[in-house]
Enzyme design. Structure first.
Site, PDB file in Angstrom:
ATOM      1  CE1 TYR A  24     -45.456  -7.193  10.656  1.00 23.82           C
ATOM      2  CE2 TYR A  24     -45.119  -5.785  12.573  1.00 23.82           C
ATOM      3  CZ  TYR A  24     -44.626  -6.667  11.630  1.00 23.82           C
ATOM      4  OH  TYR A  24     -43.292  -7.027  11.649  1.00 23.82           O
ATOM      5  CG  ASP A  30     -50.564  -7.798  18.636  1.00 20.85           C
ATOM      6  OD1 ASP A  30     -49.946  -7.216  19.557  1.00 20.85           O
ATOM      7  OD2 ASP A  30     -50.055  -8.056  17.527  1.00 20.85           O
ATOM      8  CE  LYS A  70     -44.272  -1.380  17.849  1.00 18.59           C
ATOM      9  NZ  LYS A  70     -45.227  -2.162  17.119  1.00 18.59           N
TER      10      LYS A  70
HETATM   11  C1  LIG Z   1     -44.936  -3.579  16.455  1.00 22.16           C
HETATM   12  C2  LIG Z   1     -45.977  -4.629  16.553  1.00 22.16           C
HETATM   13  C3  LIG Z   1     -45.661  -5.995  16.624  1.00 22.16           C
HETATM   14  C4  LIG Z   1     -44.253  -6.499  16.464  1.00 22.16           C
HETATM   15  O1  LIG Z   1     -43.413  -6.056  17.459  1.00 22.16           O
HETATM   16  P1  LIG Z   1     -41.821  -6.053  17.183  1.00 22.16           P
HETATM   17  O2  LIG Z   1     -41.250  -5.624  18.488  1.00 22.16           O
HETATM   18  O3  LIG Z   1     -41.603  -5.094  16.057  1.00 22.16           O
HETATM   19  O4  LIG Z   1     -41.443  -7.441  16.822  1.00 22.16           O
HETATM   20  C5  LIG Z   1     -46.685  -6.891  16.820  1.00 22.16           C
HETATM   21  N1  LIG Z   1     -47.955  -6.484  16.926  1.00 22.16           N
HETATM   22  C6  LIG Z   1     -48.310  -5.191  16.851  1.00 22.16           C
HETATM   23  C7  LIG Z   1     -49.734  -4.809  17.005  1.00 22.16           C
HETATM   24  C8  LIG Z   1     -47.334  -4.219  16.637  1.00 22.16           C
HETATM   25  O5  LIG Z   1     -47.699  -2.936  16.513  1.00 22.16           O
END
Ligand SMILES: *Cc1c(COP(=O)(O)O)cnc(C)c1O
Length: 433
Positions: A144, A239, A267
């Site tokens: 994701y 990511d 995060k």
């Molecule tokens: C949470 C997450 C996102 C998206 O971040 P948001 O702040 O929810 O838009 C993208 N990549 C990874 C790996 C994530 O865990």
């Protein structure tokens, strides 16, 4: 435990907010029942509006590595608030946070702040495409990367929970540039390179996947991705929105020798406030406006209150070198306890831990990719989740999410959670006998 007030609040929310929530997974669709509405957090605990107390293993889905209401972060935020909420002009706190990140991540010379992980990844992709002059990207099923159009293809947790891997409203013209490969399967990536007509701008990967449950990439797989990118002049994007400052102080990059070209963060770097970031070596970042032609902007980007929270969190992390060992010890203790409880109840379970991240599947074989993750017993997960919630253990409400330990998670809390797991799994196995 009673949930009367939450049930009422959920119904009321439903009338004015789609599904009653502002992010789909929160609606508990994957596990059934009503999501507790939160009144407040306190260290490692959550209170809902029915005054139920929970041990929190979600931690706002990762950001709160110091738990709720950390006094240093709180003080930094209040100080910043008193000086003004937003200026839309440069502030020195942005530079200070950028310097912390640059000092920790080898792959990053320069970093740009945004307001969410989604935005960070979306911008990183544009940069990769602008830098290489190519359109196609490779992503992995079950990873994701936020909800932007070209990445909303086979995107793990939320999507898997709801059974619509892609979304209406995303033009096929856009996703045709997103080539899908299988996690930990290099042949599937080679196939994408062979099939791409326009050339591949980048491979994007969660080096420790946390959105199909916790599924780490094998070191040899990451090495092979690096070689493929080098051979084809494509960029490798890690990511690390979740794994950054969670798997280790330097994220997944602290646990692998493979160096990415672009890194996305989120995060934890916001300390609980909305912050995302993407960074790379100077030569790549120079393509970003105003230095270069790739456009990217944000009214609230680098917001001083959010930056202050992030800076307080990162400084605190840097000054506690033993923290990740302690978090990892707790995560392992929890997972070993769950596994023991499952064994005693004759229920198959596999577990994994990376730093402060933990994951478990009700499955009798190891999980290396999304396709294998989908073979878990998600009905068992739903029953387990409900039983745990009723015993005051707040776990992520989907079989495809990662759990988190905070510095406020104590040995005693872990013991309580393990005892609860033991009771719940015993109850499930006896009801089936
Ligand atoms: C949470 C997450 C996102 C998206 O971040 P948001 O702040 O929810 O838009 C993208 N990549 C990874 C790996 C994530 O865990």
């Amino acid at each position: 435990m009673g949930y009367e007030k939450s049930i009422e609040a959920f119904e009321e929310a439903y009338r004015v907010i789609p599904g009653g929530v502002d992010s789909p997974v929160r609606a508990f669709a994957g596990v059934g029942g009503t999501p507790p509405f939160i009144e407040k957090g306190e260290g490692g605990y959550l209170y809902d509006i029915d005054n139920n107390l929970y041990i929190d293993f979600v931690q706002s889905w990762g950001p709160l590595i110091f738990g709720h209401c950390d006094s240093d972060i709180e003080t930094a935020v209040i100080d910043a608030v008193r000086r003004g909420l937003s200026f839309g002009a440069p502030t020195t706190v942005e530079t200070a946070l950028a310097e912390e990140i640059v000092s920790l991540f080898d792959a990053i010379d320069k970093v740009r702040f945004v307001s969410s992980g989604t935005e960070a990844v979306m911008s990183a992709l544009r940069l990769a495409r602008g830098y290489t002059g190519r359109d196609d990207i490779v992503k992995f099923t079950g990873c994701y990367h936020g909800h932007s159009d070209s990445l909303l293809v086979q995107a793990g947790s939320g999507a898997a929970t709801f059974g619509n891997p892609s979304s209406p409203g995303v033009p096929a013209d856009l996703t045709k540039h997103t080539l899908l490969a299988q996690y930990n399967n290099i042949e599937s990536v080679k196939k994408c390179f062979a099939e791409s007509k326009e050339g591949i701008a980048c491979i994007i990967i969660e080096p420790i996947a946390g959105n199909m449950g916790l599924v780490p990439a094998e070191e040899t797989f990451l090495e092979a991705l690096r070689s493929l990118c080098d051979a084809h002049g494509a960029l490798l994007i890690f990511d690390e929105v979740m794994s950054g400052f969670r798997a280790s102080l330097t994220g997944a990059q602290g646990l692998t020798s493979v160096k990415p070209d672009i890194v996305t963060l989120g995060k934890v770097i916001g300390g609980g406030m909305p912050v995302g970031a993407f960074g790379a070596r100077a030569g790549i970042m120079a393509h970003l406006s105003p230095e270069g032609p790739v456009y990217q902007a944000g009214t609230l980007s680098g917001n001083p209150v959010a930056m202050a929270a992030g800076l307080a969190a990162l400084k605190k992390l840097k000054h506690r070198p033993g923290l990740y060992v302690e978090l990892g010890r707790h995560a392992k203790k929890l997972m070993n306890g769950f596994k023991r409880a499952a064994d005693q109840a004759n229920i198959p379970m596999v577990t994994d831990v990376r730093g402060s991240m933990f994951g478990f599947f009700f499955s009798d074989k190891p999980v290396n990719n999304f396709e294998e993750a989908l073979e878990n017993d998600s009905e068992m997960f739903a029953r387990f989740h409900k039983g745990m919630l009723d015993r005051g253990i707040y776990l992520a409400c989907s079989a495809y999410e990662t759990g988190f330990i905070s510095s406020q998670t104590s040995d005693e809390m872990i013991d309580v959670a393990i005892r609860a797991a033991s009771d719940v799994l015993k109850e499930i196995s006896e009801s089936e006998a």
